[in-house]
Structure formats: C-alpha cells, structure tokens
Write an enzyme that holds these catalytic residues in place. Structure first.
Site, mmCIF file in Angstrom:
data_model
loop_
_atom_site.group_PDB
_atom_site.id
_atom_site.type_symbol
_atom_site.label_atom_id
_atom_site.label_comp_id
_atom_site.label_asym_id
_atom_site.label_seq_id
_atom_site.Cartn_x
_atom_site.Cartn_y
_atom_site.Cartn_z
ATOM 1 N N LYS A 182 0.847 -1.202 0.000
ATOM 2 C CA LYS A 182 0.000 0.000 0.000
ATOM 3 C C LYS A 182 0.879 1.248 0.000
ATOM 4 C CE LYS A 182 -3.992 -1.745 2.677
ATOM 5 N NZ LYS A 182 -5.169 -1.516 1.861
ATOM 6 N N ASP A 235 -5.064 -13.286 11.333
ATOM 7 C CA ASP A 235 -5.477 -12.734 10.044
ATOM 8 C C ASP A 235 -4.822 -11.378 9.746
ATOM 9 O OD1 ASP A 235 -6.945 -12.527 7.657
ATOM 10 O OD2 ASP A 235 -8.599 -11.484 8.630
ATOM 11 N N HIS A 240 -0.151 -7.712 8.828
ATOM 12 C CA HIS A 240 -0.356 -6.315 8.425
ATOM 13 C C HIS A 240 0.010 -5.316 9.538
ATOM 14 C CE1 HIS A 240 -2.355 -8.272 5.236
ATOM 15 N NE2 HIS A 240 -3.609 -8.187 5.652
ATOM 16 N N LYS A 326 -13.684 -6.750 13.218
ATOM 17 C CA LYS A 326 -14.758 -6.791 12.218
ATOM 18 C C LYS A 326 -16.020 -6.246 12.874
ATOM 19 C CE LYS A 326 -12.448 -9.508 9.212
ATOM 20 N NZ LYS A 326 -11.893 -8.951 7.978
HETATM 21 C C1 BG6 Z 1 -6.832 -9.427 4.527
HETATM 22 C C2 BG6 Z 1 -7.646 -10.097 5.608
HETATM 23 O O1 BG6 Z 1 -5.509 -9.849 4.578
HETATM 24 O O2 BG6 Z 1 -6.896 -8.019 4.682
HETATM 25 C C3 BG6 Z 1 -9.074 -9.575 5.624
HETATM 26 O O3 BG6 Z 1 -7.652 -11.498 5.397
HETATM 27 C C4 BG6 Z 1 -9.083 -8.064 5.689
HETATM 28 O O4 BG6 Z 1 -9.785 -10.127 6.739
HETATM 29 C C5 BG6 Z 1 -8.201 -7.488 4.579
HETATM 30 O O5 BG6 Z 1 -10.434 -7.621 5.520
HETATM 31 C C6 BG6 Z 1 -8.109 -5.977 4.682
HETATM 32 O O6 BG6 Z 1 -7.375 -5.471 3.606
HETATM 33 P P1 BG6 Z 1 -7.643 -4.012 3.041
HETATM 34 O O7 BG6 Z 1 -6.575 -3.771 2.068
HETATM 35 O O8 BG6 Z 1 -8.995 -4.030 2.441
HETATM 36 O O9 BG6 Z 1 -7.593 -3.102 4.226
#
Ligand code: BG6
Length: 467
Positions: A182, A235, A240, A326
């Site tokens: 990103k 996840d 991330h 979520k």
């Molecule tokens: C993914 C997860 O890696 O990233 C998802 O598995 C999540 O659960 C997604 O919703 C979010 O990505 P972004 O780029 O839409 O923020």
C-alpha cells in the site's frame, strides 16, 4: 533521500515469462487477482501466458466467464485489456495431489523458462503443491509467491519455510503481505525519515503512545470457515499490523544496500516483548457463531486489542497499541501518535498534540494542536489541522504493485523469512485461545473490557475522516 523501496533490484533471474496462479476459481482470484491482472495488462506491464490452476471441473471458457464476472463486480471491465487477458489466459483443471496436474501444467508452460507460481490457496496445501512443482520440473528457474497467513504459529511457519526451501531458493520466494504494497504504508517510511520536523521528536522523549486501529464495518463475508482457523490475530495482527508497527518504530534504514528496510523491520519484531494475556483483549461480534462454517461454541476472536512494549533505546516506556476488528462502526485503518504534554497544562487543557496518519481507505495526515480559544481568557482549545488528503483514484493497487515486483524479482516489499518468524514470536504466547473472546455488539467499538488497556493514555483514539 533515496530509500530502497522503489528502486528496482537487479534480480539474478530475468523477468518471469509466465504467470501461474493456483486457486484460480477461488475467492482471492475473484476479488483481487483478476482485477489486478486486468490492471497490469492495461498499464502494459503484463504480456506473458497466464495459467490458472484449480480443481473445479471448469473449462477454459468457464474460467474466462468467471474472470469477466469478477471484473464486473470489482472495478469494471476494460474491454481492450480484458480481450488481451482472454488471449493470455490458459487453464489447468486437476487435483493438487496428482502428479498429472503438474505434468499438464508443465505442458501448458510451453517454452516459458522462468515462470512465477502464485499459491492463492489454503496454506495446508502448500507442501503438496510445492513438492509437485519441484518434481514436475515446473519449479526450475522459477519464482513462487505465497499468500498469508504464512503458517499458524512460529513452529509451523518455520517448517513451511523449510518445505519451500527444499524446492525454491529464498531469493525466489515472495511472501505477500499486501499492506506492504500500500502506498499509504510505504509513505510511513518517507514521512518519518524525510522530514526534519519529525525526525528529532520520534522517540521516547516526545512520544507518549502510539495507537494503530484497523476497523472494518463488515463481518467475515462468507469466510466463516477461514476465520475459524485464523481469527483476527492471525489474520491481520501478526502480519499487516505488526508491519505497520515495524515501519513506525524502526531505525533509519541505511540507504546503501538493498535489504536495509527489511533488516530494520526484523530488528523491531525481535525487540517487541512476546505478548502476555494480561496485555491482550479478544472479542467476538454478536452473531458470529451463526455464520456459515462457524462452530456454535466458537471462541475465535473477530476483534483483538493489545498493548505492546518495545525493548529498544528509542521506545523504552512508550506503549504501542493495536486494535483490529470486524463489525466495528467504520472501515478505516489509522495510526495516532500522541506526543507528550507541554508543561503549561493550564494553558492547554484537554488533549495534547498528536499526529493522525490515515492508511486506509485514504492517505490522510492531520495534526492535533492547541490554539487560543477566542475570548478574554488566555486558554487553549484543542483543534485538528487537516494537512493532507489523497483519494488515490488512479494509484496502483497494492496487489498490482506486489505482483509486478515479484515478476521482476524485487523482494523489498515482501515479508522475509526471519521477519515472519520474529513476528510470530510476538503473538505465539497468546494464540491458544485460553482467554475469553468477549462478545460485542455489531457496529460498536468492540468489548468494553479492552478499555483497561488504554486507561493510562486517555482511552482509544477514535478514527476520524477528514474534518
Ligand atoms: C486481509 C484479511 O488480509 O486483509 C481480511 O484477510 C481483511 O480479513 C483485509 O479484511 C483488509 O485489507 P484491506 O486492504 O482491504 O484493508
């Protein structure tokens, strides 16, 4: 300032001359891969055979129809680019456990000498696919892209790495963490290190706390089965959000060698104390147990908040908080860096200075500042100065950037083996689900139990859109 990110590495192999993706009829292909391929073609960055592999009983015509449906739903069809995509697309239907599937793939690869294989499949299938890629000759002079989650914990990540390394050299392995692709996340590096007004204050002397919130207003979107195996910590936190912590906390990367940023990131992960349950609160939104594929007694978290401590000279005593969930009120990822208060508290009641860095869905940067409240009294009033807001209308998606980089052999924006293992070491102690997942209402900010984590820093910072 020329940082590593962005400069292309001279890879030991030429650019990949075929793009193979396993899981061609799956969810990820539908949501992300087809739109990314179309976009790469539109920009003139992809002109090699594209081979989908799956076990779906599909024909090539059916795969093309699925590609078109995917584009209609995710960003729109560009007729010229789609026509080209159709021309490049091939399909191998077969069981991943059977050698014949890979022999057929080898045939379809034709004269391609440096293919790239993208494993957009559940991690449990990696070993068998990797083994067959090796055995069939498809892995010869090839690269491999693997999707997250990379393992389920440190031990399984290690053994997965060993399996991959039996066939692929580390320099040919590309572990996707799309957050690193990103623009807004890469900007953290430039913003931190290329600005003189920030660089001297980015440490324990001036920073009081750092909060990272990844809020999503939607639920598990039909991925109940996946979520049961994963949960929010595996996840999005282990990958991330720890990468974001790494980029916020790392030391300045030396500018002279290729691996500088990845080296600094791994150092941060090793300095974060392994989490203890007292510093973590897990939550589950009401109704999760009724989702398809979810156990009625599930204790899996759809929300997690945690307090991290980084044992480094720069960050000693500065808490870093992560909150991800979520079914929260908004979809937004942002960082709030709170600065310590100046001494004249009477002049400036309320919040001190802070920097708000929006990472998703837009890049925006805002500064919490005090100004004089109009009137006779010499008192301050909190305000937020909106400094920047980018809509990113035509910027490359994270996937496009990453697939393009992998095909060129540039690993800078991919997770390295040591970093993946070090990041698992941070969350490993709290993965056993022995703590309760507190229930929370959909559309709320998660379980109230999490508030205790941030009591001493004045609570969670609420994500905010541009003023
Ligand atoms: C993914 C997860 O890696 O990233 C998802 O598995 C999540 O659960 C997604 O919703 C979010 O990505 P972004 O780029 O839409 O923020």
């Amino acid at each position: 300032m020329a940082l590593d990110v962005g400069d292309k590495k001279m890879s030991k192999r030429p650019e990949s001359d075929a793009f193979v993706f396993f899981g061609a009829t799956g969810d990820l292909a539908y949501k992300k891969i087809f739109p990314t391929l179309q976009s790469m073609i539109r920009r003139g960055k992809l002109d090699v055979p594209i081979i989908g592999v799956a076990k779906a009983g599909f024909t090539l015509a059916q795969l093309k129809a699925r590609a078109r449906a995917s584009l209609e739903e995710h960003g729109g069809v560009d007729e010229a680019a789609y026509a080209k995509l159709e021309k490049l697309l091939r399909y191998v239907d077969g069981d991943y456990n059977e050698r014949a599937t890979f022999e057929e793939l080898r045939r379809q690869l034709g004269g391609a000498a440096h293919p790239i294989h993208y494993l957009a499949i559940p991690p449990s299938l990696f070993p068998v696919v990797i083994g067959h890629l090796g055995g069939s000759g498809c892995a010869k002079d090839a690269r491999v892209i693997v999707e997250k989650p990379f393992g389920r914990d440190r031990a399984s990540a290690k053994s997965l790495n060993e399996t991959i390394h039996t066939v692929f050299d580390e320099s040919d392995v590309f572990r996707i963490d799309h957050y690193l692709g990103k623009e807004t996340v890469q900007n953290l590096v430039v913003f931190r290190f290329a600005n003189t007004f920030l660089e001297p204050i980015w440490n324990r002397s001036y920073v009081e706390s750092v909060q990272i919130t990844m809020a999503e207003s939607f639920g598990v979107q039909g991925r109940g089965h996946f979520y049961e195996e994963t949960g929010a910590i595996r996840d999005v936190v282990q990958n991330h959000l720890l990468q974001v912590v790494g980029l916020l906390a790392m030391e300045p990367p030396a500018t002279t060698y290729r691996e500088a940023i990845r080296d600094e990131l791994v150092k941060v992960f090793r300095q974060i104390r392994p989490l203890q349950s007292k510093n973590v609160v897990r939550g589950q939104f009401d109704g999760y147990k009724e989702e398809d594929g979810v156990s009625v007694t599930s204790n899996v978290e759809t929300y997690a908040a945690m307090r991290l401590e980084i044992d480094s000279w720069r960050w000693d005593g500065v808490p870093f908080f992560i909150r991800a969930g979520k079914c929260l009120p908004v979809t937004r990822t942002e960082v709030v860096v709170a600065l310590k208060r100046p001494p004249l508290m009477k002049l400036a009641p309320g919040k001190g200075n802070y920097l708000r860095l929006g990472l998703n869905p837009h890049l925006n940067i805002a500064l919490g500042a005090q100004i004089k409240r109009p009137g006779e009294a010499m008192v301050g009033e909190a305000t937020e100065l909106s400094l920047l807001h980018h809509d990113e209308a035509d910027e490359m998606s994270a996937y496009e950037r990453l697939l393009g980089d992998a095909m060129q052999g540039d690993p800078a924006l991919f997770a390295r083996q040591d970093a993946v293992e070090a990041a698992w070491a941070v969350v490993d102690p709290i993965l056993d689900e022995s703590t309760p997942a507190h229930s929370y209402e959909r559309g709320s900010w998660g379980p109230v139990e999490a508030d205790r984590l941030v009591e001493d820093v004045g609570g969670f910072a609420e994500p905010k859109e541009r003023q």
